[in-house]
Motif scaffolding. Structure first.
Motif, PDB file in Angstrom:
ATOM      1  N   ILE A 320       0.871  -1.182   0.000  1.00  0.00           N
ATOM      2  CA  ILE A 320       0.000   0.000   0.000  1.00  0.00           C
ATOM      3  C   ILE A 320       0.901   1.222   0.000  1.00  0.00           C
ATOM      4  O   ILE A 320       1.808   1.329   0.833  1.00  0.00           O
ATOM      5  N   VAL A 321       0.688   2.110  -0.957  1.00  0.00           N
ATOM      6  CA  VAL A 321       1.532   3.296  -1.053  1.00  0.00           C
ATOM      7  C   VAL A 321       0.685   4.556  -0.910  1.00  0.00           C
ATOM      8  O   VAL A 321      -0.517   4.550  -1.185  1.00  0.00           O
ATOM      9  N   ARG A 322       1.329   5.628  -0.477  1.00  0.00           N
ATOM     10  CA  ARG A 322       0.681   6.936  -0.407  1.00  0.00           C
ATOM     11  C   ARG A 322       1.429   7.894  -1.339  1.00  0.00           C
ATOM     12  O   ARG A 322       2.662   7.964  -1.322  1.00  0.00           O
ATOM     13  N   PHE A 323       0.669   8.629  -2.131  1.00  0.00           N
ATOM     14  CA  PHE A 323       1.236   9.649  -3.012  1.00  0.00           C
ATOM     15  C   PHE A 323       0.989  11.012  -2.380  1.00  0.00           C
ATOM     16  O   PHE A 323      -0.145  11.335  -2.006  1.00  0.00           O
ATOM     17  N   LEU A 324       2.042  11.806  -2.268  1.00  0.00           N
ATOM     18  CA  LEU A 324       1.926  13.143  -1.709  1.00  0.00           C
ATOM     19  C   LEU A 324       1.616  14.145  -2.827  1.00  0.00           C
ATOM     20  O   LEU A 324       2.021  13.940  -3.975  1.00  0.00           O
ATOM     21  N   ASN A 431     -13.097  -7.584 -13.041  1.00  0.00           N
ATOM     22  CA  ASN A 431     -13.101  -7.279 -11.609  1.00  0.00           C
ATOM     23  C   ASN A 431     -12.332  -5.989 -11.324  1.00  0.00           C
ATOM     24  O   ASN A 431     -11.627  -5.468 -12.191  1.00  0.00           O
ATOM     25  N   ARG A 432     -12.472  -5.492 -10.092  1.00  0.00           N
ATOM     26  CA  ARG A 432     -11.703  -4.304  -9.691  1.00  0.00           C
ATOM     27  C   ARG A 432     -10.282  -4.737  -9.343  1.00  0.00           C
ATOM     28  O   ARG A 432     -10.032  -5.354  -8.310  1.00  0.00           O
ATOM     29  N   VAL A 433      -9.354  -4.369 -10.196  1.00  0.00           N
ATOM     30  CA  VAL A 433      -7.973  -4.809 -10.005  1.00  0.00           C
ATOM     31  C   VAL A 433      -7.250  -3.950  -8.973  1.00  0.00           C
ATOM     32  O   VAL A 433      -6.359  -4.423  -8.273  1.00  0.00           O
ATOM     33  N   ALA A 434      -7.636  -2.666  -8.861  1.00  0.00           N
ATOM     34  CA  ALA A 434      -6.910  -1.774  -7.953  1.00  0.00           C
ATOM     35  C   ALA A 434      -7.819  -0.647  -7.466  1.00  0.00           C
ATOM     36  O   ALA A 434      -8.826  -0.322  -8.091  1.00  0.00           O
ATOM     37  N   THR A 435      -7.423  -0.056  -6.336  1.00  0.00           N
ATOM     38  CA  THR A 435      -8.158   1.072  -5.746  1.00  0.00           C
ATOM     39  C   THR A 435      -7.219   2.261  -5.593  1.00  0.00           C
ATOM     40  O   THR A 435      -6.111   2.120  -5.049  1.00  0.00           O
ATOM     41  N   PHE A 436      -7.664   3.429  -6.066  1.00  0.00           N
ATOM     42  CA  PHE A 436      -6.929   4.675  -5.908  1.00  0.00           C
ATOM     43  C   PHE A 436      -7.827   5.605  -5.100  1.00  0.00           C
ATOM     44  O   PHE A 436      -8.920   5.960  -5.532  1.00  0.00           O
ATOM     45  N   LEU A 437      -7.386   5.978  -3.903  1.00  0.00           N
ATOM     46  CA  LEU A 437      -8.223   6.724  -2.955  1.00  0.00           C
ATOM     47  C   LEU A 437      -7.582   8.071  -2.640  1.00  0.00           C
ATOM     48  O   LEU A 437      -6.499   8.131  -2.052  1.00  0.00           O
ATOM     49  N   ASN A 438      -8.236   9.161  -3.062  1.00  0.00           N
ATOM     50  CA  ASN A 438      -7.765  10.512  -2.766  1.00  0.00           C
ATOM     51  C   ASN A 438      -8.373  11.013  -1.460  1.00  0.00           C
ATOM     52  O   ASN A 438      -9.592  10.950  -1.277  1.00  0.00           O
ATOM     53  N   TYR A 439      -7.544  11.536  -0.557  1.00  0.00           N
ATOM     54  CA  TYR A 439      -8.051  12.213   0.632  1.00  0.00           C
ATOM     55  C   TYR A 439      -8.178  13.701   0.311  1.00  0.00           C
ATOM     56  O   TYR A 439      -7.187  14.352  -0.039  1.00  0.00           O
ATOM     57  N   MET A 440      -9.383  14.235   0.453  1.00  0.00           N
ATOM     58  CA  MET A 440      -9.609  15.630   0.084  1.00  0.00           C
ATOM     59  C   MET A 440      -9.861  16.531   1.299  1.00  0.00           C
ATOM     60  O   MET A 440     -10.292  17.670   1.145  1.00  0.00           O
ATOM     61  N   SER A 441      -9.592  16.022   2.480  1.00  0.00           N
ATOM     62  CA  SER A 441      -9.697  16.848   3.692  1.00  0.00           C
ATOM     63  C   SER A 441      -8.891  16.199   4.800  1.00  0.00           C
ATOM     64  O   SER A 441      -8.630  14.992   4.778  1.00  0.00           O
ATOM     65  N   ASP A 442      -8.493  17.030   5.748  1.00  0.00           N
ATOM     66  CA  ASP A 442      -7.974  16.493   7.002  1.00  0.00           C
ATOM     67  C   ASP A 442      -9.177  16.221   7.898  1.00  0.00           C
ATOM     68  O   ASP A 442     -10.248  16.793   7.704  1.00  0.00           O
ATOM     69  N   ALA A 465      -2.959  10.635  -1.604  1.00  0.00           N
ATOM     70  CA  ALA A 465      -3.763   9.531  -2.115  1.00  0.00           C
ATOM     71  C   ALA A 465      -3.092   8.221  -1.747  1.00  0.00           C
ATOM     72  O   ALA A 465      -1.856   8.158  -1.638  1.00  0.00           O
ATOM     73  N   VAL A 466      -3.892   7.185  -1.518  1.00  0.00           N
ATOM     74  CA  VAL A 466      -3.321   5.852  -1.277  1.00  0.00           C
ATOM     75  C   VAL A 466      -3.775   4.915  -2.402  1.00  0.00           C
ATOM     76  O   VAL A 466      -4.844   5.106  -2.990  1.00  0.00           O
ATOM     77  N   PHE A 467      -2.936   3.922  -2.665  1.00  0.00           N
ATOM     78  CA  PHE A 467      -3.179   3.010  -3.793  1.00  0.00           C
ATOM     79  C   PHE A 467      -2.775   1.604  -3.397  1.00  0.00           C
ATOM     80  O   PHE A 467      -1.763   1.387  -2.726  1.00  0.00           O
ATOM     81  N   TRP A 468      -3.624   0.639  -3.794  1.00  0.00           N
ATOM     82  CA  TRP A 468      -3.274  -0.769  -3.586  1.00  0.00           C
ATOM     83  C   TRP A 468      -3.957  -1.625  -4.656  1.00  0.00           C
ATOM     84  O   TRP A 468      -4.956  -1.213  -5.255  1.00  0.00           O
ATOM     85  N   TYR A 469      -3.391  -2.820  -4.865  1.00  0.00           N
ATOM     86  CA  TYR A 469      -3.991  -3.794  -5.770  1.00  0.00           C
ATOM     87  C   TYR A 469      -4.938  -4.695  -4.984  1.00  0.00           C
ATOM     88  O   TYR A 469      -4.586  -5.203  -3.915  1.00  0.00           O
ATOM     89  N   ASN A 470      -6.129  -4.890  -5.513  1.00  0.00           N
ATOM     90  CA  ASN A 470      -7.104  -5.791  -4.888  1.00  0.00           C
ATOM     91  C   ASN A 470      -6.924  -7.235  -5.359  1.00  0.00           C
ATOM     92  O   ASN A 470      -7.375  -8.157  -4.687  1.00  0.00           O
ATOM     93  N   LEU A 471      -6.296  -7.401  -6.519  1.00  0.00           N
ATOM     94  CA  LEU A 471      -6.115  -8.730  -7.108  1.00  0.00           C
ATOM     95  C   LEU A 471      -4.635  -9.032  -7.266  1.00  0.00           C
ATOM     96  O   LEU A 471      -3.822  -8.136  -7.542  1.00  0.00           O
ATOM     97  N   ARG A 480      -6.463 -10.016   1.927  1.00  0.00           N
ATOM     98  CA  ARG A 480      -5.856  -9.169   2.959  1.00  0.00           C
ATOM     99  C   ARG A 480      -6.267  -7.706   2.790  1.00  0.00           C
ATOM    100  O   ARG A 480      -6.067  -6.893   3.693  1.00  0.00           O
ATOM    101  N   THR A 481      -6.836  -7.353   1.613  1.00  0.00           N
ATOM    102  CA  THR A 481      -7.191  -5.949   1.361  1.00  0.00           C
ATOM    103  C   THR A 481      -8.583  -5.586   1.893  1.00  0.00           C
ATOM    104  O   THR A 481      -9.085  -4.502   1.606  1.00  0.00           O
TER     105      THR A 481
END
Length: 517
Positions: A320-324, A431-442, A465-471, A480-481
């Motif tokens: 799981i990675v976070r992009f700044l 299927n959903r291979v990956a999730t890209f999640l943007n945080y737009m607030s603290d 933003a955080v990103f991970w593979y679901n598959l 595990r996801t």
């Protein structure tokens, strides 16, 4: 509107309420002016009639007095009648009518109460903490009255949730015993509390509370019968245990840990909630040593060569990675602006039918935005493709979600499992291979993204933003996801999701040779 309190629309209600208060003040001012006019007229007439009735014949001997009496009775009393019949409330009532259509309904109020109980459970906050406003990160003080606590307890009682009914009725009783005034009668509190305590299996305390109720209201229609029934039950229990002496009731106030919270449908409830509190996170020193940060140029994407993305490892396996600096403040505000008019109760895809539907375990509001809606959305979609190296041509639309206070999404998988073959069938993109999640607030308190199976907790940071593979590369789901959005305790949480699908990734992420590659 449902449950909680969805922040973006509740802020509109704040301004609506301010407008209604102003309208109410104008009504009061008009009523006061009307009353002052009536009072002035009454005082003047009081003095006049006092003089006239003391010597009626002498008074009327003066022709002016006779004329003015005729005038008053023919004209001025009619004018006074019209003044009294005037209703300054018309403006206020019409204003209320305009705004009432946007008011929360009973279901919304119930949802907000349940949100408080959900926060109480997740973050282990006793009823007094809520009642006295003792919450982390709060900027404004807010307290609950005896009547508020009673209403919370009554709602739980009506939902056959005796655990929370006990906690809130106990708090109402505590505040009343400390001298706080209330519309609610103490007998009503004791009535609900004693029966709820009985339902939690605490007969000695139920008997003691019912005795208090009988002492206050000897004619109470249920109390006497309940007391007799409870005492019989306790005697029967004592005989079964070979004892004759009744156990004394526990005098200590009821706390969160006095009674065990009933189990529910979620097997990992305790682990999930502990992670939300920041407890049980399995970030060991050994794991931390395997985490790095780097510049990500998307395999030399032209758009990232001059300004590569800052990437941090949040977890090693699953990765799981976070992009700044994934989104700028201007982009965030534009996305929120585009989403707000379309926000509706968030849905989940029914695993059996693939149809989107609302669910009690997801409490938020969401909207879906297309690249064609605005250049900002097209730019964000392109950035996701550049960063991940995956095609977004077959991805779902950008989903913008707002979690107000108490908003959450309980543990779930983003991908469909083998027993859900039709979950994404209608999309035709796999299927959903990956999730890209943007945080737009603290978020001031709460609102973490947690992974119960691995013990990871990721906290919202605006613009990241955080990103991970679901598959796995084999196409098998990575169980595990399984993750959750923790309830927001204080503040408002805005996120935007991009779910990337299998179709189109054949050459961008080739299949693996083993099931867990």
């Amino acid at each position: 509107m449902s449950s909680s309190a969805f922040y973006c629309q509740m802020t509109d209600l704040i301004f609506t309420e301010r407008e209604l208060v102003q309208s109410l003040k104008e009504y009061i001012e008009a009523e006061e002016m009307k009353l002052e006019a009536v009072k002035s007229w009454a005082n003047k007439l009081d003095m006049l009639t006092h003089a006239s009735t003391s010597d009626p014949e002498g008074f009327l001997a003066h022709p002016v007095n006779a004329y003015k009496l005729m005038k008053r009775l023919n004209t001025e009393w009619s004018e006074l009648e019209s003044l009294v019949l005037q209703d300054p409330s018309d403006g206020f009532i019409s204003n209320m009518s305009v705004h009432r259509q946007y008011f929360p309904d009973e279901e919304d109020e119930k949802g907000a109460a349940k949100a408080l109980m959900r926060l109480q459970d997740t973050y282990k906050l006793d009823s007094e903490s809520f009642s006295k406003g003792k919450l982390p990160g709060v900027r404004y003080n807010a307290e609950l009255t005896v009547d508020d606590c009673f209403d919370m307890g009554k709602l739980a009682y009506n939902e056959i949730d005796y655990y929370h009914s006990v906690l809130w009725m106990q708090q109402a009783l505590r505040q009343m015993d400390l001298g706080e005034d209330a519309k609610t009668a103490k007998a009503d509190i004791l009535d609900y509390l004693s029966y709820s305590v009985y339902q939690m299996g605490d007969l000695p305390r139920a008997i003691e509370l019912t005795r208090r109720l009988v002492a206050i209201d000897p004619s109470h229609q249920r109390a006497g019968a309940n007391l007799h029934y409870f005492e019989q039950l306790l005697s029967k229990e004592l005989r079964a245990r070979g004892r004759s002496q009744q156990e004394p009731a526990d005098e200590r106030p009821i706390q969160l840990d006095t009674y065990e919270r009933p189990k529910d449908y979620l097997p990992e409830r305790e682990v999930y909630e502990a992670l939300c509190r920041g407890e049980g996170v399995k970030m060991t020193q050994k794991r931390r040593s395997r985490l790095f940060c780097r510049y990500q140029d998307g395999n030399r994407s032209p758009r990232l060569l001059l300004k590569p993305m800052k990437e941090e490892d949040e977890w090693d396996s699953p990765h799981i990675v976070r992009f700044l600096e994934a989104l700028s403040d201007e982009e965030i505000e534009k996305i929120k602006e585009l989403a707000k008019p379309n926000l509706a109760r968030a849905t989940v895809r029914d695993p059996k039918t693939g149809v989107l539907t609302v669910a009690h375990y997801r409490v938020s509001k969401s909207a879906w935005l297309e690249g064609e809606d605005d250049p900002v959305i097209a730019r964000v979609n392109q950035r996701i493709e550049d960063i991940t190296g995956l095609s977004v041509d077959t991805a779902e639309l950008l989903q913008v979600a707002n979690y107000g206070v108490g908003g959450q999404y309980e543990p779930h998988y983003d991908f469909s499992r083998k027993d859900e073959p039709d979950a994404f069938k209608s999309l035709g993109t796999g299927n959903r291979v990956a999730t890209f999640l943007n945080y737009m607030s603290d978020v001031e308190a709460g609102g973490a993204t947690v992974f119960p199976d691995i013990g990871a907790a990721i906290w919202p940071r605006k613009g990241t933003a955080v990103f991970w593979y679901n598959l796995f590369k084999s196409g098998e789901g990575d169980y595990r996801t399984r993750h959750a959005a923790c309830p927001v305790l204080v503040g408002s949480k805005w996120v935007s999701n991009k779910w990337i699908h299998e179709r189109g990734q054949e050459f961008r992420r080739p299949c693996g040779l083993t099931e867990v590659d």
